[in-house]
Design an enzyme around this catalytic site. Structure first.
Site, PDB file in Angstrom:
ATOM      1  N   MET A  52       0.850  -1.189   0.000  1.00  0.00           N
ATOM      2  CA  MET A  52       0.000   0.000   0.000  1.00  0.00           C
ATOM      3  C   MET A  52       0.891   1.247   0.000  1.00  0.00           C
ATOM      4  O   MET A  52       0.466   2.326   0.403  1.00  0.00           O
ATOM      5  CB  MET A  52      -0.940  -0.013   1.202  1.00  0.00           C
ATOM      6  N   GLU A  69      12.147  -0.003   4.775  1.00  0.00           N
ATOM      7  CA  GLU A  69      13.093  -1.129   4.670  1.00  0.00           C
ATOM      8  C   GLU A  69      12.383  -2.489   4.653  1.00  0.00           C
ATOM      9  O   GLU A  69      12.833  -3.427   4.015  1.00  0.00           O
ATOM     10  CB  GLU A  69      14.097  -1.093   5.819  1.00  0.00           C
ATOM     11  N   HIS A  73       9.541  -3.277   3.303  1.00  0.00           N
ATOM     12  CA  HIS A  73       9.102  -3.573   1.930  1.00  0.00           C
ATOM     13  C   HIS A  73      10.305  -3.927   1.054  1.00  0.00           C
ATOM     14  O   HIS A  73      10.237  -4.807   0.207  1.00  0.00           O
ATOM     15  CB  HIS A  73       8.407  -2.353   1.310  1.00  0.00           C
ATOM     16  N   GLN A 115     -10.243  -2.464   2.562  1.00  0.00           N
ATOM     17  CA  GLN A 115      -9.749  -3.159   3.756  1.00  0.00           C
ATOM     18  C   GLN A 115      -9.687  -2.266   4.993  1.00  0.00           C
ATOM     19  O   GLN A 115      -9.207  -2.684   6.034  1.00  0.00           O
ATOM     20  CB  GLN A 115      -8.392  -3.810   3.490  1.00  0.00           C
ATOM     21  N   LEU A 144       5.798 -11.185   7.539  1.00  0.00           N
ATOM     22  CA  LEU A 144       5.231 -11.962   8.649  1.00  0.00           C
ATOM     23  C   LEU A 144       4.796 -11.070   9.813  1.00  0.00           C
ATOM     24  O   LEU A 144       4.227 -11.561  10.773  1.00  0.00           O
ATOM     25  CB  LEU A 144       6.237 -13.017   9.130  1.00  0.00           C
ATOM     26  N   ASP A 157       2.423  -9.045   9.525  1.00  0.00           N
ATOM     27  CA  ASP A 157       0.977  -9.228   9.372  1.00  0.00           C
ATOM     28  C   ASP A 157       0.707 -10.731   9.276  1.00  0.00           C
ATOM     29  O   ASP A 157       0.324 -11.241   8.219  1.00  0.00           O
ATOM     30  CB  ASP A 157       0.494  -8.500   8.112  1.00  0.00           C
ATOM     31  N   GLN A 210      -2.726 -12.018   8.149  1.00  0.00           N
ATOM     32  CA  GLN A 210      -2.901 -11.783   6.713  1.00  0.00           C
ATOM     33  C   GLN A 210      -2.152 -12.856   5.917  1.00  0.00           C
ATOM     34  O   GLN A 210      -2.688 -13.442   4.967  1.00  0.00           O
ATOM     35  CB  GLN A 210      -2.380 -10.394   6.362  1.00  0.00           C
ATOM     36  N   MET A 212       9.114  -2.594  11.775  1.00  0.00           N
ATOM     37  CA  MET A 212       8.987  -1.515  10.790  1.00  0.00           C
ATOM     38  C   MET A 212       7.582  -1.524  10.203  1.00  0.00           C
ATOM     39  O   MET A 212       7.044  -2.589   9.894  1.00  0.00           O
ATOM     40  CB  MET A 212      10.008  -1.699   9.680  1.00  0.00           C
ATOM     41  N   SER A 262       4.666   1.291   7.935  1.00  0.00           N
ATOM     42  CA  SER A 262       4.396   2.627   7.372  1.00  0.00           C
ATOM     43  C   SER A 262       3.717   3.497   8.423  1.00  0.00           C
ATOM     44  O   SER A 262       3.805   4.726   8.401  1.00  0.00           O
ATOM     45  CB  SER A 262       3.477   2.521   6.156  1.00  0.00           C
TER      46      SER A 262
HETATM   47  O1  PAF Z   1      -0.061  -5.730   3.683  1.00  0.00           O
HETATM   48  C1  PAF Z   1      -0.481  -4.804   2.953  1.00  0.00           C
HETATM   49  O2  PAF Z   1       0.180  -3.791   2.738  1.00  0.00           O
HETATM   50  C2  PAF Z   1      -1.871  -4.920   2.337  1.00  0.00           C
HETATM   51  O3  PAF Z   1      -2.769  -5.537   3.200  1.00  0.00           O
HETATM   52  C3  PAF Z   1      -1.862  -5.607   0.960  1.00  0.00           C
HETATM   53  C4  PAF Z   1      -1.412  -7.047   1.062  1.00  0.00           C
HETATM   54  C5  PAF Z   1      -0.946  -4.849   0.010  1.00  0.00           C
HETATM   55  C6  PAF Z   1      -3.271  -5.607   0.360  1.00  0.00           C
HETATM   56  O4  PAF Z   1      -3.745  -4.313   0.179  1.00  0.00           O
END
Ligand code: PAF
EC number: 6.3.2.1
Length: 285
Positions: A30, A35, A37, A61, A149, A151, A154, A185, A187
């Site tokens: 998103m 770092e 990402h 979401q 991991l 999240d 998710q 880390m 956002s």
């Molecule tokens: O983890 C995220 O940044 C978001 O949930 C994702 C997987 C990009 C879906 O919008």
């Protein structure tokens, strides 16, 4: 580096790569890249010949419209980071590209994995994640996809979704990168004031306390999470959303702490919601 803003542009490049038999790694994000990402990008580059990053703040979401409105955006900075990191293609669609005004709607849900943690306290969140991730999977059609991991819920939901819906995509979970004090880390860390950032360092200290409790033989999930909760609440500016010890695959509440388990927490520091997860090794009593 290609930047595709439409499905047509994205698929033209993907098709060329498929004809050349490239393996395509995909990192959905998103944006507001940090770092953590870049670590997902590196993981993809290590095992795939082309890496695609998507940047899209997915309205479906967010169960809190204010949270969506305040989500940090820096497309220009993100594109620079992708370019410097050697990303091959960035998919940067507008909202209308991902959600054109079509008749009807569709919802994906996974009841068991959503019973606890963020599934319980953010109703609708994972339906939105599954919807956007499956749309992106169809559009990008990668061989492998990479998720942090941090999240963890998710990651588990996507892992099972791919199996249940027969997506021919390998899902990779990438360990969480941490700041020097151990804060995961995210956002969202950018939203913390310097005072709140100091308060947030209680989170890694709480995980260290959890480890000590296990080493000292604590076996009762409720006592364990209560001690951890009291530790966090020593700061008046933390509000606990949840602290739970769950089974690392089923994500159901652990009956005891005798086997390895996932310690998962979500807290508000000021108005910012932070989550963290760690698998703790039991003492195998
Ligand atoms: O983890 C995220 O940044 C978001 O949930 C994702 C997987 C990009 C879906 O919008």
């Amino acid at each position: 580096m290609f930047v595709a803003r439409t499905v047509e542009d994205l698929q033209k490049t993907i098709l060329d790569w498929k004809l050349q038999e490239h393996s395509i790694g995909f990192v959905p994000t998103m944006g507001f890249l940090h770092e953590g990402h870049l670590e997902l990008i590196r993981s993809s580059q290590n095992i795939c010949s082309k890496t695609v990053v998507s940047i899209f703040v997915n309205p479906a979401q967010f169960n809190d419209p204010e949270d969506y409105r305040k989500y940090p955006i820096d497309n220009e900075g993100d594109l620079k980071k992708c370019e410097t990191s050697g990303v091959d293609l960035v998919f940067l669609p507008e909202k209308e590209v991902m959600y054109p005004n079509l008749e009807g709607n569709i919802t994906l849900t996974q009841i068991d994995l959503q019973r606890n943690l963020c599934g319980r306290t953010r109703p609708g969140h994972f339906e939105g994640v599954m919807l956007i991730v499956s749309k992106l999977f169809h559009l990008v059609s990668p061989n492998k996809a990479f998720f942090g991991l941090k999240d963890f819920q998710q990651f588990r939901i996507i892992e099972d979704m791919v199996t249940l819906l027969n997506f021919p995509i390998e899902i990779h979970g990438v360990p969480t990168l941490r700041e020097s004090d151990g804060l995961a880390m995210s956002s969202r860390n950018a939203r913390l004031s310097s005072k709140e950032r100091e308060t947030a360092s209680l989170i890694p200290r709480m995980f260290a306390l959890a480890q000590r409790l296990i080493e000292n033989g604590e076996q009762h999930p409720q006592t364990f999470t209560e001690i951890l909760g009291d530790f966090l609440l020593s700061s008046a500016s933390i509000k606990i959303d949840y602290i739970e010890a769950v089974h690392p695959r089923s994500l159901q509440i652990a009956n005891d702490l005798k086997s390895d388990f996932l310690l998962a927490i979500a807290v508000f520091v000021g108005n910012t919601r932070l989550i963290d997860n760690q698998i703790l090794k039991s003492k195998n009593l």
